[in-house]
Design an enzyme around this catalytic site. Structure first.
Site, PDB file in Angstrom:
ATOM      1  N   CYS A  86       0.897  -0.943   0.562  1.00  0.00           N
ATOM      2  CA  CYS A  86       0.152   0.083  -0.219  1.00  0.00           C
ATOM      3  C   CYS A  86       0.759   1.510   0.076  1.00  0.00           C
ATOM      4  CB  CYS A  86      -1.237  -0.365   1.420  1.00  0.00           C
ATOM      5  SG  CYS A  86      -2.460   0.611   1.070  1.00  0.00           S
ATOM      6  N   HIS A 170      -3.593  -5.054   0.686  1.00  0.00           N
ATOM      7  CA  HIS A 170      -3.230  -5.000   1.571  1.00  0.00           C
ATOM      8  C   HIS A 170      -3.629  -6.942   2.213  1.00  0.00           C
ATOM      9  CE1 HIS A 170      -2.615  -1.968   4.121  1.00  0.00           C
ATOM     10  NE2 HIS A 170      -2.819  -1.049   3.735  1.00  0.00           N
ATOM     11  N   GLU A 172      -1.693  -8.308   4.364  1.00  0.00           N
ATOM     12  CA  GLU A 172      -1.185  -8.765   5.472  1.00  0.00           C
ATOM     13  C   GLU A 172      -2.908  -8.702   6.789  1.00  0.00           C
ATOM     14  OE1 GLU A 172      -1.046  -4.591   5.803  1.00  0.00           O
ATOM     15  OE2 GLU A 172      -0.826  -5.981   4.052  1.00  0.00           O
TER      16      GLU A 172
END
Length: 242
Positions: A86, A170, A172
């Site tokens: 990001c 994202h 994660e």
């Protein structure tokens, strides 16, 4: 071979969720630096580095952003493998000569991204895959010489140049982080838009998005290959000099 030693450049202003998520996903020994507090590594004795997301913009005039850009540029020149997520994706693009601009609208929520199947970072991931996104800036020009390997209708979602990999989405995020980040956009998005995104944060979408988490293992595998090349196959940590 020892576990890779990776510098985690945590660019989130409140870094707790980011720290938890990356420590869960990366099979490596992470050494964290909280960049908004002015922390960057003193040298380059790492096997690689990761730049996380942030609510900052790469074009802001902030001392800590300038320090981070300077270290990242030197680390890339030193040959360290890199992963940007990001904000990290945008910062790596900026440092290497790409262009980042503000968007006319926010991309947020579970979205579909298309990849070309040619980049090892997304080995094992479908050509069309689900990810959680949240950003109002984007990379409009990849760095010179970079290969763009993932896109959607909002623009570039992945590029690679040499040992540098970057993704806009994202991978994660867990569901808790996705919800808390969405709820925190009440100063930028309407309550109706926020509720639409929250309604999409459920187990089916999260399970689909977990496919993209494979990129973390793919990245650490790449780091191990570079680590082995540097050490001649012996165990030990990175050979990049301070």
């Amino acid at each position: 071979m020892t576990r890779p030693r990776i510098a985690l450049l945590n660019a989130a202003h409140d870094g707790a969720d980011t720290r938890r998520n990356f420590r869960r996903e990366l099979d490596a020994d992470l050494v964290e630096f909280h960049c908004p507090e002015g922390e960057v590594p003193e040298g380059f004795r790492y096997d690689g580095f990761v730049v996380t997301g942030s609510r900052a913009s790469v074009y802001w005039e902030r001392e800590w952003i300038g320090q981070l850009k300077a270290w990242v540029g030197d680390a890339i020149e030193a040959g360290l493998p890199a992963l940007g997520v990001c904000y990290g994706h945008q910062l790596l693009a900026d440092v290497m000569g790409g262009r980042v601009e503000a968007m006319d609208e926010y991309e947020i929520g579970y979205r579909t991204v298309e990849q070309d199947g040619q980049n090892r970072l997304l080995d094992g991931v479908d050509d069309d895959f689900t990810v959680f996104t949240t950003h109002s800036d984007r990379v409009v020009e990849a760095p010179p010489g970079a290969t763009v390997f993932a896109r959607n209708d909002y623009g570039i979602h992945g590029f690679r140049k040499d040992r540098v990999f970057a993704v806009q989405f994202h991978p994660e995020y867990d569901m808790e982080t996705a919800a808390s980040v969405t709820e925190g956009k009440d100063d930028q998005l309407s309550q109706e838009r926020i509720q639409q995104v929250l309604d999409g944060i459920h187990a089916d979408n999260y399970d689909a998005a977990c496919e993209a988490k494979r990129l973390f293992d793919n990245f650490t595998a790449f780091v191990r290959e570079v680590q082995a090349d540097r050490t001649g196959g012996d165990s030990g940590t990175s050979a990049a000099d301070d």
